[in-house]
Design a protein around this motif. Structure first.
Motif, short mmCIF file in Angstrom:
data_model
loop_
_atom_site.label_atom_id
_atom_site.label_comp_id
_atom_site.label_asym_id
_atom_site.label_seq_id
_atom_site.Cartn_x
_atom_site.Cartn_y
_atom_site.Cartn_z
N SER A 163 0.85 -1.18 0.00
CA SER A 163 0.00 0.00 0.00
C SER A 163 0.89 1.23 0.00
CB SER A 163 -0.91 0.02 1.23
OG SER A 163 -1.75 1.17 1.20
N TYR A 164 0.64 2.13 -0.93
CA TYR A 164 1.45 3.35 -0.97
C TYR A 164 0.67 4.47 -1.64
CZ TYR A 164 2.50 1.40 -5.61
OH TYR A 164 2.40 0.85 -6.86
N GLN A 165 1.09 5.68 -1.36
CA GLN A 165 0.46 6.86 -1.93
C GLN A 165 0.93 7.05 -3.36
OE1 GLN A 165 -1.88 8.87 -0.35
NE2 GLN A 165 -1.82 7.25 1.19
N ILE A 166 0.00 7.44 -4.21
CA ILE A 166 0.32 7.71 -5.60
C ILE A 166 0.58 9.20 -5.75
CG2 ILE A 166 -0.50 7.54 -7.97
CD1 ILE A 166 -2.32 5.29 -7.02
N GLU A 167 1.53 9.54 -6.59
CA GLU A 167 1.95 10.94 -6.74
C GLU A 167 0.79 11.86 -7.07
OE1 GLU A 167 5.13 13.58 -9.39
OE2 GLU A 167 5.06 11.41 -9.57
#
Length: 344
Positions: free
Chosen positions: A314-318
């Motif tokens: 899970s990670y933030q997208i630019e």
């Protein structure tokens, strides 16, 4: 474009990466013994993963091991969108919409073919080569159009110059001949000169038509590139899924499902019609017999009896939003696992 087994998102404007906003995937912490209705090697995953994620994980794992595609990590996202679609995007990312999962419920072989198809897009690097081919086609058509416009301008200038010369010569001859014959000759000269000048005046219309035809050729080339990629992924989808032990008719059944979608039989920029794709898959069955593929895959799987490990990501997208899903680790496991081979 029709949402049919695609690499996201090839169209007239190029490729794009879909932004997926979803809640983080959380693995269950089973307190009860694993179910005994499935092979022991998958029981832990069956208990930990949501139903849809487990199905896609188990199939992807088996396809990866049977086809020696287990040297790189694969990422899986299962959305809650009720769209009959699956696509390849980003780097080794496989996305499956809830609509496709629902419509293929009860048919693991069809789902396996869809998954193998998307893996094929990544293996063949369609997301990398596609934009390059698209740009090449664009530049070539622009160059061809500019060349054609230059030739048209030169022809118009030449015809105009010749027309003026013919008109002047005919007028002179007409004056020398005199009488009715001389008048006719002079009139012919004026007509020739006027037609040439009119042709020069219409050069802008000619250039506009050249540009329009170049655009049509460019769109045709984009469609041909996209169709060739889909058919190539169809072939790999068949080979990969069958080598993993799944029913070859699963690929045909996927096409039958897609063929029932509204507008599926219309000529499309990104995908050949399902009926034609189905016929090509049937031809592949004759060219690459399922029994041979399954035997090859079984031999490979017998040497790889441990399923690939997995973990959530899970990670933030630019550009905003969060991407989350399941990462299927390569055969070496995580980086920490692999380090153990070197940090002795």
């Amino acid at each position: 474009h029709l949402p049919i087994l695609a690499y996201k998102g090839y169209n007239k404007s190029g490729f794009g990466i879909t932004l997926l906003t979803s809640q983080s995937l959380v693995l269950a912490n089973p307190e009860t013994p694993p179910s005994s209705d499935i092979h022991p090697m998958y029981q832990k995953a069956q208990q930990e993963l949501p139903k849809n994620y487990f199905a896609v994980y188990a199939i992807t794992d088996r396809i990866a091991r049977a086809n020696n595609l287990d040297k790189k990590p694969w990422r899986i996202v299962v959305t809650s969108n009720y769209v009959v679609n699956a696509y390849a995007s980003d780097t080794n990312l496989l996305t499956f919409e809830a609509g496709l999962m629902d419509q293929l419920e009860g048919n693991a072989s069809a789902l396996a073919c869809a998954i193998a198809h998307e893996m094929g897009h990544h293996v063949k690097q369609h997301l990398g080569y596609g934009p390059a081919k698209q740009q090449q086609a664009k530049l070539e058509e622009i160059e061809n159009a500019e060349r054609e416009k230059l030739i048209a301008e030169q022809d118009a200038a030449t015809q105009a110059a010749l027309g003026v010369g013919v008109a002047a010569g005919a007028a002179q001859v007409g004056n020398q001949v005199g009488g009715q014959a001389g008048g006719i000759i002079g009139a012919i000269g004026l007509l020739i000169g006027g037609a040439a000048q009119q042709n020069a005046q219409n050069i802008e219309e000619i250039k506009a038509k050249i540009e329009q035809e170049a655009e049509q050729r460019y769109n045709q080339r984009l469609m041909e590139i996209s169709h060739s990629y889909e058919l190539e992924a169809d072939e790999l989808g068949y080979k990969y899924s069958v080598k993993a032990g799944f029913d070859p008719n699963g690929c045909v059944e996927v096409m039958e499902l897609l063929g029932r979608m509204p507008g599926a039989q219309l000529k499309n920029m990104t995908h050949p019609v399902p009926e034609m794709r189905s016929e090509k898959i049937k031809a592949l069955m004759a060219k690459y017999p399922p029994e041979t593929l399954k035997a090859e895959g079984k031999t490979i799987l017998n040497g790889k009896r441990t399923p690939l490990k997995y973990e959530t990501f899970s990670y933030q997208i630019e550009d905003g939003g969060t991407r989350s899903g399941l990462r299927i680790l390569p055969i070496t496991g995580s980086t920490t696992d692999d380090l153990q081979n070197y940090l002795q």
